[in-house]
Write a protein that holds these residues in place. Structure first.
Motif, PDB file in Angstrom:
ATOM      1  N   ASN A 116      10.365 -13.292  17.126  1.00 34.41           N
ATOM      2  CA  ASN A 116       9.763 -13.883  18.323  1.00 34.41           C
ATOM      3  C   ASN A 116       8.635 -13.024  18.889  1.00 34.41           C
ATOM      4  OD1 ASN A 116      11.615 -16.223  19.091  1.00 34.41           O
ATOM      5  ND2 ASN A 116      13.094 -14.555  18.874  1.00 34.41           N
ATOM      6  N   CYS A 117       8.626 -11.785  18.564  1.00 35.19           N
ATOM      7  CA  CYS A 117       7.750 -10.823  19.232  1.00 35.19           C
ATOM      8  C   CYS A 117       6.571 -10.394  18.365  1.00 35.19           C
ATOM      9  CB  CYS A 117       8.533  -9.570  19.617  1.00 35.19           C
ATOM     10  SG  CYS A 117      10.295  -9.810  19.955  1.00 35.19           S
ATOM     11  N   CYS A 120       2.696 -10.911  18.880  1.00 32.09           N
ATOM     12  CA  CYS A 120       1.983 -10.121  19.882  1.00 32.09           C
ATOM     13  C   CYS A 120       2.125  -8.617  19.633  1.00 32.09           C
ATOM     14  CB  CYS A 120       2.467 -10.479  21.282  1.00 32.09           C
ATOM     15  SG  CYS A 120       2.141 -12.203  21.717  1.00 32.09           S
ATOM     16  N   HIS A 121       3.352  -8.144  19.514  1.00 34.93           N
ATOM     17  CA  HIS A 121       3.541  -6.686  19.404  1.00 34.93           C
ATOM     18  C   HIS A 121       3.394  -6.176  17.969  1.00 34.93           C
ATOM     19  CE1 HIS A 121       4.609  -6.276  23.626  1.00 34.93           C
ATOM     20  NE2 HIS A 121       5.396  -7.317  23.498  1.00 34.93           N
ATOM     21  N   HIS A 138       6.692   4.074  22.412  1.00 33.33           N
ATOM     22  CA  HIS A 138       6.606   3.809  23.850  1.00 33.33           C
ATOM     23  C   HIS A 138       7.955   3.427  24.459  1.00 33.33           C
ATOM     24  CE1 HIS A 138       5.215   2.539  27.716  1.00 33.33           C
ATOM     25  NE2 HIS A 138       5.391   1.254  27.471  1.00 33.33           N
ATOM     26  N   MET A 155      13.196  -7.312  32.082  1.00 39.70           N
ATOM     27  CA  MET A 155      11.917  -7.761  31.541  1.00 39.70           C
ATOM     28  C   MET A 155      12.127  -8.815  30.463  1.00 39.70           C
ATOM     29  SD  MET A 155       9.255  -6.058  29.136  1.00 39.70           S
ATOM     30  CE  MET A 155      10.551  -6.536  28.053  1.00 39.70           C
ATOM     31  N   GLY A 162       1.319  -8.668  35.347  1.00 38.86           N
ATOM     32  CA  GLY A 162       0.647  -7.740  36.259  1.00 38.86           C
ATOM     33  C   GLY A 162       0.034  -6.626  35.446  1.00 38.86           C
ATOM     34  N   GLY A 173      -1.652  -8.985  30.745  1.00 40.91           N
ATOM     35  CA  GLY A 173      -1.303 -10.232  30.070  1.00 40.91           C
ATOM     36  C   GLY A 173       0.014 -10.771  30.575  1.00 40.91           C
ATOM     37  N   MET A 175       3.931 -11.287  29.447  1.00 37.67           N
ATOM     38  CA  MET A 175       5.065 -11.100  28.558  1.00 37.67           C
ATOM     39  C   MET A 175       6.046 -12.223  28.897  1.00 37.67           C
ATOM     40  SD  MET A 175       7.182  -9.351  26.524  1.00 37.67           S
ATOM     41  CE  MET A 175       8.920  -9.697  26.276  1.00 37.67           C
ATOM     42  N   TYR A 178      12.643 -14.385  28.084  1.00 33.96           N
ATOM     43  CA  TYR A 178      13.481 -14.812  26.952  1.00 33.96           C
ATOM     44  C   TYR A 178      14.909 -15.114  27.380  1.00 33.96           C
ATOM     45  CZ  TYR A 178       9.773 -13.826  23.674  1.00 33.96           C
ATOM     46  OH  TYR A 178       8.589 -13.871  22.978  1.00 33.96           O
ATOM     47  N   ARG A 230       8.675  -2.237  37.699  1.00 32.51           N
ATOM     48  CA  ARG A 230       8.147  -1.290  36.709  1.00 32.51           C
ATOM     49  C   ARG A 230       7.442  -0.117  37.392  1.00 32.51           C
ATOM     50  NH1 ARG A 230       3.898   0.308  33.525  1.00 32.51           N
ATOM     51  NH2 ARG A 230       4.195   0.328  31.253  1.00 32.51           N
TER      52      ARG A 230
END
Ligand code: HEC
Ligand code: HEC
Length: 236
Positions: A116-117, A120-121, A138, A155, A162, A173, A175, A178, A230
């Protein structure tokens, strides 16, 4: 009210009525005797042995117990916290009992959920600088931040929106949330991104559990609130 209740509980415990209950479920290790000595004066030790919590949460629980009237020195506090965070961490097994939770999760593959990720990642977790933040190298920083573990679960459930800065690059962007994934799937994918690409859990932390995910459901945070949370993590 609370004080009255406590005195009642203390008297019962003072009679050693509960002594021994669940005691065998406390793993061997430095600090065990201190935990047995300090943590069953007001309630049975089963209150402790049934828990699987992060260091941060144990820290908060000890503070709560001190507010209830537990007397310990700072040295004793540090030893007890180390013991609890090490031996009763999320995913820690009760001695000589099958880890039901680990078994339940075994069916779900974090690598599969990560599909699913990937868009993008990226498969290598490097993201795309300025567009999608990296997870490789990270995620451990987030895990190590105070409250970072709970925040990662939030998250995943509620998304993130933000401006953020990761390793010198800015991101602004979206995120996606889910929440539709099961607790087991969210735990599995968080465990995946915490241990792939050279990432690892900070010492004292174990894998995410379904219970940890469940605990964050029903909070109905907005992606902006997750962003505000965050800021409290003190990430650099
Ligand atoms: C001075 C009394 C006292 C001592 C000592 C004490 N507790 Fe508690 N503890 C309580 C009370 C009161 C509750 C709340 C019981 C309830 O709400 O049913 C509680 C509840 C808990 C819970 C249930 C979850 C929660 O947050 O309410 C955990 C876990 C716990 N204690 C852990 C510990 C540990 C670990 C120690 C030893 C470091 C300890 N307790 C020592 C009074 C004490
Ligand atoms: C549509 C693209 C997209 C998808 C799909 C996506 N993400 Fe993200 N993710 C982002 C963006 C963009 C951000 C940064 C949001 C911001 O700028 O506020 C982000 C942030 C994150 C962060 C937090 C980084 C930080 O420092 O705050 C983590 C962890 C993360 N994503 C993990 C995942 C996982 C795990 C999945 C799959 C279940 C996933 N993402 C799917 C785009 C995506």
């Amino acid at each position: 009210m609370k004080r009255k209740y406590l005195i009642g509980v203390s008297l019962l415990a003072g009679g050693a009525l509960w002594f021994g209950l669940g005691q065998s479920a406390l793993p061997e290790g430095p600090g065990r005797d201190l935990v047995l000595q300090k943590c069953q004066t007001c309630h049975e030790i089963g209150f402790v042995t049934r828990e699987r919590q992060t260091r941060e949460r144990w820290d908060a629980i000890i503070t709560e117990m001190q507010a209830y009237g537990m007397r310990i020195t700072p040295e004793e506090r540090a030893i007890i916290l180390d013991y609890l965070a090490t031996h009763l961490a999320p995913g820690a097994q009760a001695p000589a009992r099958p880890p039901a939770q680990a078994q339940a999760q075994a069916g779900v593959s974090g690598a599969q959920v990560y599909n699913n990720c990937v868009g993008c990642h990226q498969a290598n977790g490097a993201g795309i600088p300025g567009v999608f933040p990296p997870l490789a190298g990270h995620v451990p920083n987030i895990l190590a931040a105070r409250g970072g573990r709970e925040w990662l679960v939030q998250m995943m459930l509620y998304g993130l929106q933000g401006q953020i800065t990761v390793r010198g690059s800015n991101y602004n962007g979206i995120m996606p949330a889910y929440a539709q994934l099961s607790d087991a799937e969210i735990a599995a994918v968080l465990n995946y991104i915490s241990t792939q690409w050279g990432n690892a859990f900070p010492s004292g932390q174990g894998p995410f559990t379904e219970a940890e995910v469940r605990a964050q459901r029903g909070k109905n945070l907005s992606p902006q609130q997750v962003h505000a949370a965050r800021q409290q993590l003190g990430l650099r």
